[in-house]
Scaffold this motif. Sequence first.
Motif, PDB file in Angstrom:
ATOM      1  N   LEU A   1       6.962  21.956  35.094  1.00 29.06           N
ATOM      2  CA  LEU A   1       6.666  20.637  35.645  1.00 29.06           C
ATOM      3  C   LEU A   1       5.201  20.498  36.039  1.00 29.06           C
ATOM      4  O   LEU A   1       4.577  19.455  35.795  1.00 29.06           O
ATOM      5  CB  LEU A   1       7.559  20.376  36.866  1.00 29.06           C
ATOM      6  CG  LEU A   1       7.334  19.041  37.591  1.00 29.06           C
ATOM      7  CD1 LEU A   1       7.584  17.868  36.648  1.00 29.06           C
ATOM      8  CD2 LEU A   1       8.222  18.948  38.831  1.00 29.06           C
ATOM      9  N   THR A   2       4.628  21.535  36.637  1.00 22.93           N
ATOM     10  CA  THR A   2       3.224  21.466  37.054  1.00 22.93           C
ATOM     11  C   THR A   2       2.303  21.308  35.853  1.00 22.93           C
ATOM     12  O   THR A   2       1.333  20.538  35.888  1.00 22.93           O
ATOM     13  CB  THR A   2       2.837  22.729  37.852  1.00 22.93           C
ATOM     14  OG1 THR A   2       3.692  22.842  38.984  1.00 22.93           O
ATOM     15  CG2 THR A   2       1.397  22.651  38.326  1.00 22.93           C
ATOM     16  N   VAL A   3       2.585  22.026  34.777  1.00 27.70           N
ATOM     17  CA  VAL A   3       1.785  21.924  33.557  1.00 27.70           C
ATOM     18  C   VAL A   3       1.890  20.515  32.990  1.00 27.70           C
ATOM     19  O   VAL A   3       0.884  19.927  32.544  1.00 27.70           O
ATOM     20  CB  VAL A   3       2.237  22.968  32.526  1.00 27.70           C
ATOM     21  CG1 VAL A   3       1.509  22.762  31.196  1.00 27.70           C
ATOM     22  CG2 VAL A   3       1.986  24.380  33.047  1.00 27.70           C
ATOM     23  N   LYS A   4       3.080  19.925  33.017  1.00 34.47           N
ATOM     24  CA  LYS A   4       3.256  18.552  32.531  1.00 34.47           C
ATOM     25  C   LYS A   4       2.461  17.565  33.392  1.00 34.47           C
ATOM     26  O   LYS A   4       1.899  16.588  32.879  1.00 34.47           O
ATOM     27  CB  LYS A   4       4.744  18.181  32.543  1.00 34.47           C
ATOM     28  CG  LYS A   4       5.579  18.904  31.495  1.00 34.47           C
ATOM     29  CD  LYS A   4       7.024  18.456  31.564  1.00 34.47           C
ATOM     30  CE  LYS A   4       7.866  19.134  30.493  1.00 34.47           C
ATOM     31  NZ  LYS A   4       9.295  18.703  30.556  1.00 34.47           N
ATOM     32  N   ARG A   5       2.431  17.829  34.679  1.00 38.02           N
ATOM     33  CA  ARG A   5       1.675  16.946  35.578  1.00 38.02           C
ATOM     34  C   ARG A   5       0.172  17.021  35.294  1.00 38.02           C
ATOM     35  O   ARG A   5      -0.526  15.999  35.289  1.00 38.02           O
ATOM     36  CB  ARG A   5       1.976  17.321  37.032  1.00 38.02           C
ATOM     37  CG  ARG A   5       3.356  16.867  37.490  1.00 38.02           C
ATOM     38  CD  ARG A   5       3.713  17.382  38.868  1.00 38.02           C
ATOM     39  NE  ARG A   5       4.895  16.699  39.391  1.00 38.02           N
ATOM     40  CZ  ARG A   5       5.495  17.010  40.546  1.00 38.02           C
ATOM     41  NH1 ARG A   5       4.999  18.006  41.294  1.00 38.02           N
ATOM     42  NH2 ARG A   5       6.551  16.328  40.943  1.00 38.02           N
ATOM     43  N   ILE A   6      -0.309  18.229  35.074  1.00 35.42           N
ATOM     44  CA  ILE A   6      -1.718  18.377  34.725  1.00 35.42           C
ATOM     45  C   ILE A   6      -2.018  17.647  33.417  1.00 35.42           C
ATOM     46  O   ILE A   6      -3.044  16.973  33.272  1.00 35.42           O
ATOM     47  CB  ILE A   6      -2.101  19.868  34.605  1.00 35.42           C
ATOM     48  CG1 ILE A   6      -2.181  20.494  35.999  1.00 35.42           C
ATOM     49  CG2 ILE A   6      -3.427  20.038  33.882  1.00 35.42           C
ATOM     50  CD1 ILE A   6      -2.607  21.936  36.012  1.00 35.42           C
ATOM     51  N   ASP A   7      -1.082  17.753  32.456  1.00 31.33           N
ATOM     52  CA  ASP A   7      -1.266  17.067  31.179  1.00 31.33           C
ATOM     53  C   ASP A   7      -1.341  15.552  31.386  1.00 31.33           C
ATOM     54  O   ASP A   7      -2.125  14.871  30.710  1.00 31.33           O
ATOM     55  CB  ASP A   7      -0.108  17.419  30.240  1.00 31.33           C
ATOM     56  CG  ASP A   7      -0.286  16.811  28.857  1.00 31.33           C
ATOM     57  OD1 ASP A   7      -1.247  17.182  28.170  1.00 31.33           O
ATOM     58  OD2 ASP A   7       0.542  15.947  28.491  1.00 31.33           O
ATOM     59  N   SER A   8      -0.584  15.017  32.331  1.00 31.09           N
ATOM     60  CA  SER A   8      -0.628  13.576  32.619  1.00 31.09           C
ATOM     61  C   SER A   8      -1.993  13.178  33.161  1.00 31.09           C
ATOM     62  O   SER A   8      -2.551  12.132  32.783  1.00 31.09           O
ATOM     63  CB  SER A   8       0.465  13.204  33.626  1.00 31.09           C
ATOM     64  OG  SER A   8       1.747  13.395  33.082  1.00 31.09           O
ATOM     65  N   LEU A   9      -2.554  13.995  34.057  1.00 29.24           N
ATOM     66  CA  LEU A   9      -3.880  13.706  34.603  1.00 29.24           C
ATOM     67  C   LEU A   9      -4.953  13.777  33.519  1.00 29.24           C
ATOM     68  O   LEU A   9      -5.858  12.928  33.455  1.00 29.24           O
ATOM     69  CB  LEU A   9      -4.207  14.693  35.730  1.00 29.24           C
ATOM     70  CG  LEU A   9      -3.375  14.573  37.014  1.00 29.24           C
ATOM     71  CD1 LEU A   9      -3.703  15.722  37.970  1.00 29.24           C
ATOM     72  CD2 LEU A   9      -3.628  13.235  37.688  1.00 29.24           C
ATOM     73  N   VAL A  10      -4.847  14.781  32.664  1.00 32.32           N
ATOM     74  CA  VAL A  10      -5.805  14.942  31.569  1.00 32.32           C
ATOM     75  C   VAL A  10      -5.754  13.735  30.641  1.00 32.32           C
ATOM     76  O   VAL A  10      -6.793  13.197  30.224  1.00 32.32           O
ATOM     77  CB  VAL A  10      -5.522  16.244  30.783  1.00 32.32           C
ATOM     78  CG1 VAL A  10      -6.320  16.266  29.480  1.00 32.32           C
ATOM     79  CG2 VAL A  10      -5.862  17.460  31.630  1.00 32.32           C
ATOM     80  N   THR A  11      -4.543  13.275  30.331  1.00 32.17           N
ATOM     81  CA  THR A  11      -4.378  12.122  29.441  1.00 32.17           C
ATOM     82  C   THR A  11      -5.025  10.876  30.039  1.00 32.17           C
ATOM     83  O   THR A  11      -5.711  10.115  29.337  1.00 32.17           O
ATOM     84  CB  THR A  11      -2.887  11.858  29.171  1.00 32.17           C
ATOM     85  OG1 THR A  11      -2.314  13.010  28.546  1.00 32.17           O
ATOM     86  CG2 THR A  11      -2.705  10.655  28.257  1.00 32.17           C
TER      87      THR A  11
END
Length: 227
Positions: A172-182
């Motif tokens: 979940l944390t990795v997915k959240r970081i991916d959302s911020l990057v996007t």
Amino acid sequence: MLGYSQQITKERTANKNTTIVFVALYFLLLAFFIYLTSISEPAEERIRSVIGSIDVTFKGKEKVQSEAQSTEFKSKDLGTATFHAELKQVYETAIPLVQSEINKQGDILQFRIPVSQIFPDGTSSVRDTREQLITRTASLLIKRSGIVPTDMEILMDVGNDLPAAAEMRGNLTVKRIDSLVTLLLDAGVPARNFFVGLTNANTDEIVFRFYIRENFNNQFRNEEGAN
């Protein structure tokens, strides 16, 4: 009696003539000062040029260049302070009790934000009320990087244990970081200007850190298409 009347008339005429002369002199003086003002700026530029030549002659070229560089550094520091002030205004407006820290040198600013302020529980999508925070951050970072190379670092806490390589995709944390990057990429921030990482400090926080890079070259990877 007639002589007395003629004398008064002559005095009045003399006073009137004196007033006219005074007004004429006043306007002449005013015109003179307007003329001086109109030619003063080029004169100042010539004076600066002469003083610059004298400085080079008596101080030496290296000392003059050193003074110019000193002024440039002061301007750079002022720009950093303004950049930090604008960032603090954005973050403190979005999250009133956000924790901010600046290092002793004054060139690194970071914000510590609870994960729940950015993401709803159990989801990887940024809160609708926080998307503007990310886009405004991107706008300031783009503006600042055009003046002084500045990077952003996002460090997110994953709790006690860092995920294994095989668990990264579903974490979940990795997915959240991916959302911020996007969001940052969609807002126009070049990939070279921000970096992401994970920590197991068990603080349940996201750290947004901003710092000056040494030069405009990419730190860790070549530009696309470069050798």
